[in-house]
Structures are given as C-alpha cells and as structure tokens.
Enzyme design. Structure first.
Site, PDB file in Angstrom:
ATOM      1  N   SER A 256      33.842  42.570  43.676  1.00  0.00           N
ATOM      2  CA  SER A 256      32.690  41.673  43.631  1.00  0.00           C
ATOM      3  C   SER A 256      32.244  41.522  42.179  1.00  0.00           C
ATOM      4  O   SER A 256      32.797  42.165  41.271  1.00  0.00           O
ATOM      5  CB  SER A 256      31.537  42.237  44.470  1.00  0.00           C
ATOM      6  OG  SER A 256      31.057  43.447  43.907  1.00  0.00           O
ATOM      7  N   LYS A 257      31.241  40.700  41.965  1.00  0.00           N
ATOM      8  CA  LYS A 257      30.796  40.400  40.603  1.00  0.00           C
ATOM      9  C   LYS A 257      30.278  41.626  39.861  1.00  0.00           C
ATOM     10  O   LYS A 257      30.252  41.632  38.629  1.00  0.00           O
ATOM     11  CB  LYS A 257      29.722  39.308  40.628  1.00  0.00           C
ATOM     12  CG  LYS A 257      30.287  37.919  40.936  1.00  0.00           C
ATOM     13  CD  LYS A 257      29.224  36.845  40.783  1.00  0.00           C
ATOM     14  CE  LYS A 257      29.823  35.457  41.000  1.00  0.00           C
ATOM     15  NZ  LYS A 257      28.818  34.389  40.841  1.00  0.00           N
ATOM     16  N   ARG A 258      29.845  42.651  40.605  1.00  0.00           N
ATOM     17  CA  ARG A 258      29.348  43.842  39.901  1.00  0.00           C
ATOM     18  C   ARG A 258      30.473  44.570  39.161  1.00  0.00           C
ATOM     19  O   ARG A 258      30.222  45.398  38.291  1.00  0.00           O
ATOM     20  CB  ARG A 258      28.654  44.789  40.883  1.00  0.00           C
ATOM     21  CG  ARG A 258      29.577  45.542  41.828  1.00  0.00           C
ATOM     22  CD  ARG A 258      28.779  46.561  42.643  1.00  0.00           C
ATOM     23  NE  ARG A 258      29.611  47.284  43.585  1.00  0.00           N
ATOM     24  CZ  ARG A 258      29.924  46.845  44.783  1.00  0.00           C
ATOM     25  NH1 ARG A 258      29.479  45.657  45.180  1.00  0.00           N
ATOM     26  NH2 ARG A 258      30.681  47.552  45.596  1.00  0.00           N
TER      27      ARG A 258
END
Length: 486
Positions: A256-258
């Site tokens: 994910s973007k994290r």
C-alpha cells in the site's frame, strides 16, 4: 482430433484512478501469457461502476500500457472482431443473458427494498442475503412487476454439495456451495455487476485465459457456475500471488502507499525507468528456468511460462528495484544516457552551454536514478557555502596544516598548464604527489574540496576541474586558498 484454440488474454481495468503495480503486473502477465504462446492480448475498459469512475483515468490506462511497452492487439482505440471494447457500450447485451438464466432456473428477480437489505446487513448474526425472493411464485412475481417495483437479478446458487475448479497456479480447489451467496447479476439501473459482465464479456470475446489476483480465488466458483449454466467452456484460470510490502518492524503486509510509491506513474516520477519497473515486476511472483534477472520485454515474451508463477506472496523490495534501475542506466549507450539525462541537466544549468558529454563519464556508473542528477550536479552550477573543516580527511592524510600548502602548490602548477584537459590535469597533480612524496589523496582531497565545496561528489578532482574549465576551476581554488588562510 481436438482443435487447439488460439490463446487470448484480456486486461480489463476499471478507470478509477492510478495504475497500482499489482494491476500492472496482472497486465504484464496477461501480455506475456499471450505473447509467449503466439496469442492475442486484448484491452477492455470496464466502466460500468459509474460511482467510482474518475475523469482522465482512461488516459492513465493508455499511457501506462504505452510506457510499459504492453501493446494490445485489440481494444477501444484500435478495434477488433470482438468489440465494443468498452463495457458501458456493451450494456444492452447483458440483460438478455440474465433473462436466459431466469428461464433456465439459474437466476431470479429479487424485489427486496434497500431498507430491507440494510436491515439484513445490520444483523450481525446473518452472513448475507437471505434468499427471500428466491422461491416467489409466478403470480407473486407478475404482481410485483405489474406494480413496477424495482428489482435486481440474482444468481441462484446451489445450496448443497461442492464446487471444484482447477487453477493453473494453485491447483484444484473445492468450495462448499453453502458458502456461496446469491450474487447480484443485474442491478436496478440495468447495469451488470462486475462479476456477471466479466463472464459474459470473456466468453463473447473468446478469452481463453483469465488472469487475476489470488484474492479473487473465492469468486471463481460463482464464475464457473455461470459458465455451466450457459453450457459454455470454462477458461483457464491463472491466479497470481499477492504483492506484499515491508513494514518498519520487519513484518510484511499487502502493498500500500504507506510502503512508498505503488503507482506506475508515481514510480516513474520518482526516477525509475519504465523498462526497469517492468523487468522487476515480472519477477514478483514468477521465476525463470535459470537464475537470470535482467530481461528485455522481448526476452520475457520468449522466456515466460505459466508454471513458473509462484503460489507464495511476493515482497516488493524498493532496494531491489533501485538495483535494477542502476543496472539499466549502466547498460545505456553514452548517447542514450545523455538524451535521457538532458531534462535534468537543464534543470540545473538552464540554457547554459556545458560539456554534457563529460557528465556521462562521472555519473553513469554511479547513478541509481536520473532524478538524482540535479542534486549531484548542483555544485557545478554554483559553489556551495562550506566550512574549511571539510578539508580535513584522515584517510587522505589531509589536515588544516598541510591542506593550505598542498592546495597552493596544486593551484600554481595547474595555472601554468598550457592545455586544460583531463589528461593534463591528471599528470600535473600526480607528478606533484610523486615529487613531494605525498599520497595521491593528500593532493587530490583539498583540490576537490576547493573545486566542489562538498565532500561527496560525482567525479573526482580531475574530472571536476576538467568540466569546470580553466577559469572557473582556478577561481574556486583561489577561494579555497583564501578560506584556509583565515
């Protein structure tokens, strides 16, 4: 004698935003499965979910495939024998298929109100739709239709027994039919659901291999029951392992973007080359027959085989992607390197005329991303402010006592050079070290510090002086001498 059907795969993205690397890997594997077997790679835009439609997202799909080199054989922009290739343009074909299922007893009209369904959803003890309309009598159905009540069409799932299917990656999988919900096929607005449209489109477009993420494994029995209800041949399923990301604590979770940039365009904006991204993504869940890592797209087309796809989740490693990127940069010709680097050179130097051909020599073997170029070359444009303490370097045996002497000696010798080029500068400084019985580094370190104003540089003292040119190089050495005198 059986007829071997031509392999046909399809990439069917929804125009809902950016292209995640997981979506891109699916497209890549579909492309490679088709091309490795002399088949066709089809692009179909699935835009029936109007609530999630994002303006401009279709262009993102086209631009991504173009940059990635995944040229489709059929699609909305180039046509083909199985169009239309935009799902909303196929809208009128789905309802008749759903009505055929009603006639054959494999589907039914559901008149349940939104309020009733919401109440069901709130009931924590219930796992989904309760099949309230599944066994309505003909009279009840006709009465509700006469009233003009809105309805959806649901698939009538078998309640008992099991459904078994075979996946090319995960093998044979069996699901209890009692776990299958009576999914909606046609919504009240007349649009098909994603699952139903997929089956109709794949069959009518002659798709032989359905490639998707392993998170859709549980949906496959629903697809197969639809194929069986129509009496159609079931395609080959290829479910891909998840792509995971590394967490700060060392664990992994779904990418994910994290974890960093996860969109293709974002990775390119970060400085990764499209061909390096594609090469790396190809190996996220697929293993070639040898230990080779670097592949062009054409080489992947020849080497790819479905049996090489792993069941295990793949971990997206940004350090590994960076390594791939650096390898691709190293392999470029000097001309290609300069062409790709030029926008970043202009960011630093504007329209100034610089010896750009020399930058390849100091950058190419050390560069990991082109976006790093401005930071690495900024000191060539303007000498940064620096403290004289950086003239001290233990390894080079340079200190504040000998640096002023050695820098002044180097300056005088360089100023007397009849020619200013890398060879002449090299011979001048090396001869000084020999004559003065000094380590090369003891001479080079103060010269490089004065010329660059920083300890970490692209290129050594000789390359920097050569690129700066006689006038600017000597000016900077004079400033260094003045700094050390204070």
């Amino acid at each position: 004698m059986s007829i071997i059907k031509k392999v046909r795969t399809r990439y069917a993205p929804s125009p809902t935003g950016f292209m995640h690397v997981g979506n891109l890997r699916t497209a890549l594997y579909e492309y490679l499965i088709a091309k490795s077997q002399g088949g066709a790679f089809v692009l179909r835009i699935e835009d029936t979910d109007r609530e999630r439609f994002v303006e401009g997202a279709v262009d993102v799909i086209y631009n991504t495939l173009k940059l990635a080199g995944l040229k489709h054989d059929e699609g909305p922009d180039i046509g083909g024998d199985y169009g239309p290739y935009v799902q909303s343009e196929r809208r009128d074909m789905y309802l008749p298929y759903a009505e055929k299922l009603i006639e054959s007893g494999h589907a039914y009209r559901c008149f349940c109100s939104k309020e009733r369904l919401e109440k069901l959803a709130e009931d924590s003890e219930f796992g989904g739709y309760d099949r309230h309309c599944r066994d309505l009598s003909r009279e009840e159905i006709d009465a509700k239709l006469k009233e003009g009540l809105p309805y959806v069409i649901r698939q009538k799932m078998p309640i008992e027994g099991k459904t078994t299917f075979t996946d090319a990656v995960f093998g044979e999988i069996t699901v209890d039919n009692s776990e299958l919900q009576d999914q909606i096929l046609i919504k009240t607005d007349g649009y098909p659901t994603y699952n139903f449209a997929n089956v109709i489109d794949d069959h009518t477009m002659g798709i032989t291999h359905v490639v998707r993420g392993s998170e859709y494994l549980s949906s496959t029995p629903k697809y197969n029951l639809l194929y069986d209800a129509f009496g159609w041949e079931i395609p080959t399923y290829v479910h891909l392992p998840l792509i995971m990301g590394k967490n700060e604590d060392g664990s992994v979770s779904k990418l994910s973007k994290r974890h960093g940039s996860t969109g293709f365009e974002d990775l390119i904006a970060d400085g990764y080359l499209p061909e390096a991204i594609i090469n790396y993504i190809a190996l996220l869940g697929w293993c070639p027959k040898d230990n080779r890592e670097i592949f062009t797209l054409k080489e992947l087309e020849q080497a790819f085989f479905i049996e090489g796809i792993s069941k295990s989740p793949a971990v997206f490693d940004y350090d590994k992607l960076l390594w791939f990127n650096a390898e691709y940069i190293k392999a470029m010709s000097e001309e290609e390197f300069t062409e790709r680097a030029m926008p970043y050179y202009r960011e630093v130097f504007g329209d100034r005329d610089m010896p750009f051909e020399k930058f390849a020599g100091i950058l190419q073997k050390r560069l990991e991303k082109f976006t790093d170029i401005p930071e690495k070359l900024r000191f060539f444009s303007e000498l940064p402010e620096y403290d004289k303490e950086i003239f001290v370097n233990k390894k080079s045996k340079s200190n504040l006592e000998n640096a002023p002497v050695n820098l002044k000696e180097a300056y005088d010798r360089l100023k007397a050079l009849p020619d200013w080029n890398a060879d002449a500068i090299h011979d001048c400084l090396i001869n000084m070290a020999v004559e003065k019985e000094l380590k090369n580094g003891t001479v080079m370190w103060p010269v490089r510090i004065a010329a660059a104003g920083q300890t970490v540089t692209a290129g050594g003292a000789i390359e920097i002086l050569d690129i700066l040119g006689r006038e600017e190089a000597l000016r900077r050495l004079e400033l260094g001498i003045e700094k050390l005198a204070k």
